[in-house]
Design a protein around this motif. Structure first.
Motif, mmCIF file in Angstrom:
data_model
loop_
_atom_site.group_PDB
_atom_site.id
_atom_site.type_symbol
_atom_site.label_atom_id
_atom_site.label_comp_id
_atom_site.label_asym_id
_atom_site.label_seq_id
_atom_site.Cartn_x
_atom_site.Cartn_y
_atom_site.Cartn_z
ATOM 1 N N VAL A 130 3.757 -11.248 -10.317
ATOM 2 C CA VAL A 130 4.382 -11.530 -11.614
ATOM 3 C C VAL A 130 5.520 -10.561 -11.926
ATOM 4 C CG1 VAL A 130 2.353 -12.661 -12.583
ATOM 5 C CG2 VAL A 130 2.640 -10.199 -12.886
ATOM 6 N N GLY A 131 5.949 -9.822 -10.923
ATOM 7 C CA GLY A 131 7.059 -8.899 -11.119
ATOM 8 C C GLY A 131 7.667 -8.541 -9.779
ATOM 9 N N ASP A 132 8.716 -7.753 -9.826
ATOM 10 C CA ASP A 132 9.369 -7.288 -8.613
ATOM 11 C C ASP A 132 8.619 -6.107 -8.026
ATOM 12 O OD1 ASP A 132 11.418 -9.163 -8.864
ATOM 13 O OD2 ASP A 132 12.655 -7.805 -10.065
ATOM 14 N N GLY A 133 8.954 -5.750 -6.802
ATOM 15 C CA GLY A 133 8.418 -4.542 -6.206
ATOM 16 C C GLY A 133 9.116 -3.327 -6.787
ATOM 17 N N GLU A 134 8.336 -2.292 -7.070
ATOM 18 C CA GLU A 134 8.885 -1.041 -7.620
ATOM 19 C C GLU A 134 8.472 0.103 -6.705
ATOM 20 O OE1 GLU A 134 8.181 1.941 -11.423
ATOM 21 O OE2 GLU A 134 7.111 0.038 -11.339
ATOM 22 N N ILE A 135 9.456 0.807 -6.158
ATOM 23 C CA ILE A 135 9.152 1.926 -5.274
ATOM 24 C C ILE A 135 8.606 3.079 -6.113
ATOM 25 C CG2 ILE A 135 10.093 3.638 -3.682
ATOM 26 C CD1 ILE A 135 12.151 1.487 -2.831
ATOM 27 N N ILE A 136 7.378 3.504 -5.796
ATOM 28 C CA ILE A 136 6.725 4.608 -6.490
ATOM 29 C C ILE A 136 7.000 5.924 -5.756
ATOM 30 C CG2 ILE A 136 4.485 5.536 -7.239
ATOM 31 C CD1 ILE A 136 5.363 2.994 -8.731
ATOM 32 N N GLU A 137 6.916 5.865 -4.442
ATOM 33 C CA GLU A 137 7.196 7.017 -3.581
ATOM 34 C C GLU A 137 7.941 6.512 -2.355
ATOM 35 O OE1 GLU A 137 3.819 9.305 -2.292
ATOM 36 O OE2 GLU A 137 2.904 9.246 -4.260
ATOM 37 N N ARG A 138 8.837 7.361 -1.824
ATOM 38 C CA ARG A 138 9.515 6.988 -0.585
ATOM 39 C C ARG A 138 9.986 8.227 0.150
ATOM 40 N NH1 ARG A 138 14.615 2.920 0.611
ATOM 41 N NH2 ARG A 138 14.623 3.338 2.838
ATOM 42 N N THR A 139 9.648 8.250 1.438
ATOM 43 C CA THR A 139 10.184 9.240 2.361
ATOM 44 C C THR A 139 10.714 8.464 3.564
ATOM 45 O OG1 THR A 139 8.117 9.522 3.600
ATOM 46 C CG2 THR A 139 8.415 10.923 1.642
ATOM 47 N N GLU A 140 11.160 9.178 4.571
ATOM 48 C CA GLU A 140 11.615 8.498 5.788
ATOM 49 C C GLU A 140 10.458 7.854 6.542
ATOM 50 O OE1 GLU A 140 14.793 8.019 6.931
ATOM 51 O OE2 GLU A 140 15.322 8.793 4.947
ATOM 52 N N SER A 141 9.235 8.350 6.310
ATOM 53 C CA SER A 141 8.092 7.884 7.101
ATOM 54 C C SER A 141 7.067 7.059 6.322
ATOM 55 C CB SER A 141 7.387 9.083 7.734
ATOM 56 O OG SER A 141 6.912 9.962 6.731
ATOM 57 N N GLU A 142 7.279 6.870 5.017
ATOM 58 C CA GLU A 142 6.308 6.121 4.231
ATOM 59 C C GLU A 142 6.920 5.703 2.892
ATOM 60 O OE1 GLU A 142 1.699 6.743 3.002
ATOM 61 O OE2 GLU A 142 3.042 8.367 2.402
ATOM 62 N N ALA A 143 6.465 4.562 2.389
ATOM 63 C CA ALA A 143 6.853 4.137 1.043
ATOM 64 C C ALA A 143 5.623 3.534 0.368
ATOM 65 C CB ALA A 143 7.981 3.112 1.092
ATOM 66 N N ILE A 144 5.526 3.746 -0.934
ATOM 67 C CA ILE A 144 4.479 3.134 -1.751
ATOM 68 C C ILE A 144 5.204 2.269 -2.778
ATOM 69 C CG2 ILE A 144 2.538 3.482 -3.317
ATOM 70 C CD1 ILE A 144 2.042 4.594 -0.483
ATOM 71 N N VAL A 145 4.841 0.992 -2.810
ATOM 72 C CA VAL A 145 5.490 0.033 -3.700
ATOM 73 C C VAL A 145 4.442 -0.570 -4.625
ATOM 74 C CG1 VAL A 145 6.729 -2.176 -3.771
ATOM 75 C CG2 VAL A 145 7.304 -0.478 -2.026
ATOM 76 N N ARG A 146 4.761 -0.616 -5.904
ATOM 77 C CA ARG A 146 3.887 -1.232 -6.912
ATOM 78 C C ARG A 146 4.371 -2.652 -7.172
ATOM 79 N NH1 ARG A 146 3.712 -2.456 -12.335
ATOM 80 N NH2 ARG A 146 1.697 -2.110 -13.345
ATOM 81 N N VAL A 147 3.432 -3.590 -7.137
ATOM 82 C CA VAL A 147 3.741 -4.989 -7.449
ATOM 83 C C VAL A 147 2.712 -5.488 -8.457
ATOM 84 C CG1 VAL A 147 4.041 -7.335 -6.556
ATOM 85 C CG2 VAL A 147 4.695 -5.372 -5.123
ATOM 86 N N ALA A 148 3.184 -5.986 -9.592
ATOM 87 C CA ALA A 148 2.289 -6.564 -10.585
ATOM 88 C C ALA A 148 1.886 -7.972 -10.143
ATOM 89 C CB ALA A 148 2.973 -6.615 -11.946
ATOM 90 N N THR A 149 0.596 -8.290 -10.323
ATOM 91 C CA THR A 149 0.093 -9.631 -10.037
ATOM 92 C C THR A 149 -0.687 -10.123 -11.241
ATOM 93 O OG1 THR A 149 -2.104 -9.106 -9.154
ATOM 94 C CG2 THR A 149 -0.244 -8.914 -7.611
ATOM 95 N N ASP A 150 -1.048 -11.391 -11.230
ATOM 96 C CA ASP A 150 -1.854 -11.918 -12.322
ATOM 97 C C ASP A 150 -3.286 -11.398 -12.279
ATOM 98 O OD1 ASP A 150 -2.579 -13.387 -10.075
ATOM 99 O OD2 ASP A 150 -2.547 -15.311 -11.095
ATOM 100 N N GLY A 151 -3.648 -10.682 -11.232
ATOM 101 C CA GLY A 151 -4.966 -10.063 -11.127
ATOM 102 C C GLY A 151 -4.911 -8.553 -11.296
#
Length: 124
Positions: free
Chosen positions: A70-91
């Motif tokens: 229900v939303g776009d991906g939002e980068i929470i953390e990012r390095t050259e070797s890892e990224a954490i992305v938050r995505v809102a869903t209906d759950g």
């Protein structure tokens, strides 16, 4: 015609590249609890690391508590070797862990945001 992409070029251009795009595309494929399990696995593993593809191979679409992003991906953390992305869903929101593999960002895990340990350090 000049300026017209071939079907193969158009498909390549449509492939998500940034971690937030890959995370969102994965969640859109993943959040389909009524999907046929074989088709669901195929679509999800297209975005997955080799390690996570093995996890998905024993998973079922019916275990997913969301039916759509229900939303776009939002980068929470990012390095050259890892990224954490938050995505809102209906759950509820999920955090998607991505790693660079074979020249692209690929999903290596997904957890509900409220019980996630993926971005614990950034949330203090």
């Amino acid at each position: 015609m000049p300026g017209t992409a071939s079907p193969a070029e158009a498909a390549e251009q449509a492939v998500p590249v940034r971690p937030d795009e890959v995370g969102l595309a994965f969640v859109q494929a993943w959040a389909r609890p009524d999907a046929d399990d074989a088709a669901w696995r195929t679509q999800c593993t297209a975005y997955a690391t080799d390690r996570f593809a093995k996890v998905l191979s024993t998973s079922t679409s019916g275990a997913v508590a969301a039916s759509r992003a229900v939303g776009d991906g939002e980068i929470i953390e990012r390095t050259e070797s890892e990224a954490i992305v938050r995505v809102a869903t209906d759950g509820g929101a999920v955090l998607v862990r991505l790693l660079p593999e074979r020249g692209r960002w690929r999903v290596d895990g997904i957890e509900p945001e409220q019980s996630s340990s993926l971005a614990g350090a950034s949330r203090g």
